[in-house]
Design a protein around this motif. Structure first.
Motif, PDB file in Angstrom:
ATOM      1  N   LEU A 184     -19.020  48.729 -40.019  1.00  0.00           N
ATOM      2  CA  LEU A 184     -18.019  49.121 -39.022  1.00  0.00           C
ATOM      3  C   LEU A 184     -18.194  48.238 -37.789  1.00  0.00           C
ATOM      4  CD1 LEU A 184     -18.604  52.992 -39.258  1.00  0.00           C
ATOM      5  CD2 LEU A 184     -16.920  51.649 -40.536  1.00  0.00           C
ATOM      6  N   LEU A 185     -17.180  47.430 -37.475  1.00  0.00           N
ATOM      7  CA  LEU A 185     -17.281  46.483 -36.373  1.00  0.00           C
ATOM      8  C   LEU A 185     -16.151  46.712 -35.374  1.00  0.00           C
ATOM      9  CD1 LEU A 185     -17.973  43.208 -38.424  1.00  0.00           C
ATOM     10  CD2 LEU A 185     -19.658  44.697 -37.312  1.00  0.00           C
ATOM     11  N   ASP A 186     -16.522  46.982 -34.126  1.00  0.00           N
ATOM     12  CA  ASP A 186     -15.541  47.208 -33.070  1.00  0.00           C
ATOM     13  C   ASP A 186     -15.542  45.989 -32.135  1.00  0.00           C
ATOM     14  OD1 ASP A 186     -13.714  48.265 -31.345  1.00  0.00           O
ATOM     15  OD2 ASP A 186     -14.838  50.085 -30.876  1.00  0.00           O
ATOM     16  N   GLU A 187     -14.496  45.202 -32.216  1.00  0.00           N
ATOM     17  CA  GLU A 187     -14.336  43.976 -31.417  1.00  0.00           C
ATOM     18  C   GLU A 187     -15.544  43.037 -31.578  1.00  0.00           C
ATOM     19  OE1 GLU A 187     -11.672  43.074 -30.172  1.00  0.00           O
ATOM     20  OE2 GLU A 187     -10.493  44.860 -29.763  1.00  0.00           O
ATOM     21  N   PRO A 188     -15.859  42.630 -32.814  1.00  0.00           N
ATOM     22  CA  PRO A 188     -17.060  41.807 -33.022  1.00  0.00           C
ATOM     23  C   PRO A 188     -16.938  40.383 -32.496  1.00  0.00           C
ATOM     24  CG  PRO A 188     -15.799  41.954 -35.052  1.00  0.00           C
ATOM     25  CD  PRO A 188     -15.144  42.890 -34.076  1.00  0.00           C
ATOM     26  N   THR A 189     -15.716  39.893 -32.254  1.00  0.00           N
ATOM     27  CA  THR A 189     -15.550  38.492 -31.840  1.00  0.00           C
ATOM     28  C   THR A 189     -15.467  38.320 -30.330  1.00  0.00           C
ATOM     29  OG1 THR A 189     -13.114  38.544 -31.956  1.00  0.00           O
ATOM     30  CG2 THR A 189     -14.298  38.031 -33.987  1.00  0.00           C
ATOM     31  N   ASN A 190     -15.648  39.414 -29.578  1.00  0.00           N
ATOM     32  CA  ASN A 190     -15.422  39.380 -28.125  1.00  0.00           C
ATOM     33  C   ASN A 190     -16.224  38.310 -27.393  1.00  0.00           C
ATOM     34  OD1 ASN A 190     -13.394  41.177 -27.797  1.00  0.00           O
ATOM     35  ND2 ASN A 190     -14.583  42.737 -26.752  1.00  0.00           N
ATOM     36  N   HIS A 191     -17.486  38.113 -27.760  1.00  0.00           N
ATOM     37  CA  HIS A 191     -18.327  37.155 -27.033  1.00  0.00           C
ATOM     38  C   HIS A 191     -18.718  35.971 -27.916  1.00  0.00           C
ATOM     39  CE1 HIS A 191     -18.869  39.681 -23.458  1.00  0.00           C
ATOM     40  NE2 HIS A 191     -18.947  40.700 -24.289  1.00  0.00           N
ATOM     41  N   LEU A 192     -17.930  35.719 -28.967  1.00  0.00           N
ATOM     42  CA  LEU A 192     -18.260  34.635 -29.887  1.00  0.00           C
ATOM     43  C   LEU A 192     -17.356  33.429 -29.650  1.00  0.00           C
ATOM     44  CD1 LEU A 192     -18.726  36.531 -33.297  1.00  0.00           C
ATOM     45  CD2 LEU A 192     -20.352  36.245 -31.427  1.00  0.00           C
ATOM     46  N   ASP A 193     -17.940  32.229 -29.691  1.00  0.00           N
ATOM     47  CA  ASP A 193     -17.105  31.044 -29.659  1.00  0.00           C
ATOM     48  C   ASP A 193     -16.570  30.801 -31.073  1.00  0.00           C
ATOM     49  OD1 ASP A 193     -19.177  29.845 -31.111  1.00  0.00           O
ATOM     50  OD2 ASP A 193     -20.021  28.852 -29.369  1.00  0.00           O
ATOM     51  N   LEU A 194     -15.748  29.761 -31.242  1.00  0.00           N
ATOM     52  CA  LEU A 194     -15.042  29.557 -32.514  1.00  0.00           C
ATOM     53  C   LEU A 194     -15.993  29.331 -33.687  1.00  0.00           C
ATOM     54  CD1 LEU A 194     -11.950  27.437 -31.465  1.00  0.00           C
ATOM     55  CD2 LEU A 194     -11.977  29.770 -32.320  1.00  0.00           C
ATOM     56  N   LYS A 195     -17.071  28.585 -33.468  1.00  0.00           N
ATOM     57  CA  LYS A 195     -18.006  28.318 -34.575  1.00  0.00           C
ATOM     58  C   LYS A 195     -18.645  29.610 -35.061  1.00  0.00           C
ATOM     59  CE  LYS A 195     -20.719  24.748 -34.665  1.00  0.00           C
ATOM     60  NZ  LYS A 195     -21.726  23.719 -34.272  1.00  0.00           N
ATOM     61  N   ARG A 196     -19.004  30.469 -34.129  1.00  0.00           N
ATOM     62  CA  ARG A 196     -19.622  31.738 -34.512  1.00  0.00           C
ATOM     63  C   ARG A 196     -18.609  32.654 -35.207  1.00  0.00           C
ATOM     64  NH1 ARG A 196     -22.439  31.349 -28.982  1.00  0.00           N
ATOM     65  NH2 ARG A 196     -24.631  31.030 -29.489  1.00  0.00           N
ATOM     66  N   VAL A 197     -17.387  32.658 -34.700  1.00  0.00           N
ATOM     67  CA  VAL A 197     -16.339  33.488 -35.323  1.00  0.00           C
ATOM     68  C   VAL A 197     -16.106  33.037 -36.761  1.00  0.00           C
ATOM     69  CG1 VAL A 197     -13.894  34.114 -35.274  1.00  0.00           C
ATOM     70  CG2 VAL A 197     -15.190  34.081 -33.154  1.00  0.00           C
ATOM     71  N   GLU A 198     -16.057  31.733 -36.969  1.00  0.00           N
ATOM     72  CA  GLU A 198     -15.816  31.219 -38.321  1.00  0.00           C
ATOM     73  C   GLU A 198     -16.992  31.532 -39.245  1.00  0.00           C
ATOM     74  OE1 GLU A 198     -14.801  27.152 -37.515  1.00  0.00           O
ATOM     75  OE2 GLU A 198     -12.676  27.620 -37.218  1.00  0.00           O
ATOM     76  N   TRP A 199     -18.209  31.508 -38.707  1.00  0.00           N
ATOM     77  CA  TRP A 199     -19.362  31.898 -39.522  1.00  0.00           C
ATOM     78  C   TRP A 199     -19.253  33.373 -39.898  1.00  0.00           C
ATOM     79  CZ3 TRP A 199     -23.136  35.591 -39.164  1.00  0.00           C
ATOM     80  CH2 TRP A 199     -24.187  35.500 -40.086  1.00  0.00           C
ATOM     81  N   LEU A 200     -18.880  34.224 -38.932  1.00  0.00           N
ATOM     82  CA  LEU A 200     -18.741  35.655 -39.201  1.00  0.00           C
ATOM     83  C   LEU A 200     -17.645  35.897 -40.238  1.00  0.00           C
ATOM     84  CD1 LEU A 200     -19.546  38.574 -38.538  1.00  0.00           C
ATOM     85  CD2 LEU A 200     -17.885  38.532 -36.661  1.00  0.00           C
ATOM     86  N   GLU A 201     -16.566  35.135 -40.158  1.00  0.00           N
ATOM     87  CA  GLU A 201     -15.487  35.248 -41.158  1.00  0.00           C
ATOM     88  C   GLU A 201     -16.021  34.997 -42.561  1.00  0.00           C
ATOM     89  OE1 GLU A 201     -11.704  33.760 -38.427  1.00  0.00           O
ATOM     90  OE2 GLU A 201     -12.604  32.423 -39.899  1.00  0.00           O
ATOM     91  N   SER A 202     -16.783  33.922 -42.709  1.00  0.00           N
ATOM     92  CA  SER A 202     -17.307  33.593 -44.044  1.00  0.00           C
ATOM     93  C   SER A 202     -18.281  34.663 -44.518  1.00  0.00           C
ATOM     94  CB  SER A 202     -17.983  32.216 -44.030  1.00  0.00           C
ATOM     95  OG  SER A 202     -19.112  32.218 -43.175  1.00  0.00           O
ATOM     96  N   TYR A 203     -19.040  35.244 -43.578  1.00  0.00           N
ATOM     97  CA  TYR A 203     -19.977  36.317 -43.938  1.00  0.00           C
ATOM     98  C   TYR A 203     -19.226  37.534 -44.462  1.00  0.00           C
ATOM     99  CZ  TYR A 203     -23.680  39.807 -43.594  1.00  0.00           C
ATOM    100  OH  TYR A 203     -24.574  40.800 -43.895  1.00  0.00           O
ATOM    101  N   ILE A 204     -18.201  37.959 -43.736  1.00  0.00           N
ATOM    102  CA  ILE A 204     -17.452  39.160 -44.126  1.00  0.00           C
ATOM    103  C   ILE A 204     -16.686  38.926 -45.423  1.00  0.00           C
ATOM    104  CG2 ILE A 204     -15.573  40.724 -43.448  1.00  0.00           C
ATOM    105  CD1 ILE A 204     -16.509  40.378 -40.549  1.00  0.00           C
ATOM    106  N   LYS A 205     -16.153  37.721 -45.616  1.00  0.00           N
ATOM    107  CA  LYS A 205     -15.401  37.420 -46.839  1.00  0.00           C
ATOM    108  C   LYS A 205     -16.298  37.491 -48.068  1.00  0.00           C
ATOM    109  CE  LYS A 205     -12.448  33.875 -46.499  1.00  0.00           C
ATOM    110  NZ  LYS A 205     -11.931  32.588 -45.990  1.00  0.00           N
ATOM    111  N   SER A 206     -17.591  37.176 -47.894  1.00  0.00           N
ATOM    112  CA  SER A 206     -18.518  37.232 -49.030  1.00  0.00           C
ATOM    113  C   SER A 206     -19.248  38.582 -49.114  1.00  0.00           C
ATOM    114  CB  SER A 206     -19.551  36.103 -48.909  1.00  0.00           C
ATOM    115  OG  SER A 206     -20.341  36.272 -47.742  1.00  0.00           O
ATOM    116  N   PHE A 207     -18.978  39.471 -48.148  1.00  0.00           N
ATOM    117  CA  PHE A 207     -19.639  40.771 -48.092  1.00  0.00           C
ATOM    118  C   PHE A 207     -19.185  41.643 -49.271  1.00  0.00           C
ATOM    119  CE2 PHE A 207     -19.692  45.152 -46.125  1.00  0.00           C
ATOM    120  CZ  PHE A 207     -21.074  45.284 -46.123  1.00  0.00           C
TER     121      PHE A 207
END
Length: 543
Positions: A184-207
């Protein structure tokens, strides 16, 4: 496999229903995004699922034994004096318990080295510890730390000494280390720059588990969600089996269908009422009770149809927003020549930046945090307190409207109404009218400006900007603190704006919509790419 079943949950905090009869089910590998205007209950739904809030009605059923991890959007407010490493390590509850048992056995073995039974138990426990991944804890922590590009030096720091952004990153790392069944993630990208957001995207897609995410980042939602729960102004939730862009299309189709159904039903009712009136008039003219009775029967049928007919579909209320354009403008808007900016201790932030921005261009400024993006904008605006070398030229006819990333007020104790009246120099009633368009009603205008939320401050600045004649807009992270409906309003206004637009943003949906040129800031230098965000990504991927 079914992980989560949410059945007709509702919540009322005593001032009216927040939402009602929200239902959905999620299986392994599915990801649901919750969208809707601020205040519709998105975060509350997450808290109810996490067991931190109770619902007034309905049920939440979670697979027995499922591990839940929850990231609160206010996680940066958590206080903890432990080191970051200690905080991250605590998620391995079973491993930590086994490790304590091992240490106890080691103490006993030092005293009872010939106790064969004790040695056998100790060896078995070591095997269990190994199978549990006890020797891989540091590897697991470092994998997440590296993925989120968290400075390893942070691991030994006290959590309380970190910045708000660093705290959010640590809390996100902690959540991901749990390896839950339900994320459960509430606004997880709020303090992330683009590289971190894209890493998180790949993590969630493989989750492999279930993820539920609240976010205003529409590009992010497009990448990770395969279901959308849309909560409307009335608190009704509708589930769409698609990503965010697919939801927008389905919502429009659904609206048009309901409008067509509403029109057909109203036309059928109108025709029936007309026929009923004709029969009753004819019955009265001919003194025919049978005709009058037939007319009344038709009328009653029409009224039954009216009660059962669908209500007229209402489009979500939007702010009415458009910029006052100053049509006269220079062909060359901004030119920088060998622009260099250094800190007071001599550290170079920008070095020999030579760029040219022409009239009508739409420039997105990208770069990692600390790359000098805001420094560049502040220098253009003449608000730079650091040492500046080189030249900055702004065309003589250029009229700039500017909204900074961090919005501050000279006198935070002023009420919103007093501040706005003084800033735009308009009568009170006119100011109240303007502010009401941005959903500041009655008591809202009596708030101290220092107590406004980030989203409210942004709306105040937009309201100010609308009272100015401009031909160039410069925004620093304009979509950071506003909800999706307000973003859409801003975007509608920008689509009609014919002037020059320069903006810093991590919002890839926004960048794709408006940019025709990208300035990328990196290590004090810049590179220029033509096109929007997707064009830029395609360019660097082919290098």
């Amino acid at each position: 496999m079914l992980i989560l079943d949410v059945n007709k949950i509702a919540k009322n905090f005593g001032y009216g229903s927040l939402f009602e009869e929200v239902s959905f089910t999620l299986n392994d590998g599915e990801s649901l995004a919750i969208v809707g205007p601020n205040g519709c209950g998105k975060s509350t739904i997450l808290k109810i699922i996490a067991g931190l809030e109770n619902s007034d009605k309905g049920q939440v059923n979670i697979k027995k034994g499922a591990k839940i991890a929850y990231l609160d959007q206010m996680s940066s407010n958590i206080e903890d004096n432990r080191t970051v490493y200690e905080m991250l390590k605590e998620v391995f509850v079973e491993i930590n318990t086994t490790e304590k048992q091992l240490k106890e056995y080691e103490k006993r073995i030092n005293k009872e080295s010939n106790n064969q039974t004790l040695l056998e138990k100790y060896c078995a426990l070591i095997e269990k510890f190994n199978l549990m991944g006890g020797y891989d804890i540091e590897f697991k922590i470092n994998t997440i730390i590296n993925g989120l590009e968290i400075n390893p030096a942070i691991l030994t720091q006290s959590y309380t000494t970190l910045s708000g952004g660093e705290k959010t990153l640590v809390q996100l790392a902690k959540v991901l280390l749990i390896k839950p069944d339900l994320l459960l993630l509430d606004e997880p990208t709020n303090h992330l720059d683009l590289k971190r957001v894209e890493w998180l995207e790949s993590y969630i897609k493989s989750f492999k588990g279930v993820s539920i995410i609240v976010s205003h980042d529409r590009y992010f939602l497009d990448k990770i969600a395969n279901q959308i729960l849309a909560v409307d102004d009335a608190g009704i939730g509708h589930v769409y089996a698609t990503n965010y862009s697919g939801y927008l299309i389905q919502r429009e189709i659904e609206f048009e269908k309901r409008m067509a159904q509403y029109g057909d039903e109203q036309e059928a009712i109108k025709q029936l009422e007309t026929k009923a009136k004709e029969f009753m008039s004819l019955g009265m003219a001919r003194n025919s009770s049978s005709l009058t009775k037939q007319g009344k029967t038709l009328w009653e049928r029409a009224q039954r149809m009216r009660k059962l007919a669908i209500k007229k579909p209402m489009e979500q209320k939007k702010l009415n927003m458009s910029f006052q354009e100053q049509n006269k403008t220079s062909k060359k808007i901004i030119i920088t020549d060998k622009l260099t900016v250094k800190t007071n201790d001599g550290k170079t932030i920008l070095e020999n930046i030579s760029l040219e921005i022409g009239a009508g261009e739409r420039i997105a400024i990208l770069g990692e945090n600390g790359a000098g993006k805001s420094t560049f904008v502040k220098t253009i605006m003449g608000e730079q307190s650091l040492k500046v070398c080189g030249e900055v030229y702004v065309g003589p006819s250029v009229k700039i409207g500017y909204i900074p990333q961090i919005i501050e007020f000279k006198d935070g104790n002023q009420t919103l109404l007093d501040y706005f009246m003084k800033t735009v120099d308009l009568p009170e009633q006119r100011c109240r009218s303007i502010l009401s368009r941005f959903k500041f009603f009655a008591d809202d205008v009596s708030k101290r400006v220092k107590n406004l939320s980030g989203g409210e401050k942004m709306k105040v600045k937009m309201a100010e900007l609308l009272q100015q004649e401009v031909n160039t807009l410069i925004f620093d992270e304009p979509t950071n603190h506003i909800d999706i409906p307000t973003k859409e309003v801003l975007e509608d206004a920008l689509e009609e704006f014919n002037g020059t637009l320069i903006f810093i943003s991590h919002d890839r949906f926004f960048i794709n919509k408006f940019a025709n040129k990208i300035f990328v800031f990196e290590k004090g230098k810049t590179k220029v790419y033509l096109g929007n965000y997707d064009d830029y990504k395609a360019s660097i991927n082919t290098l």
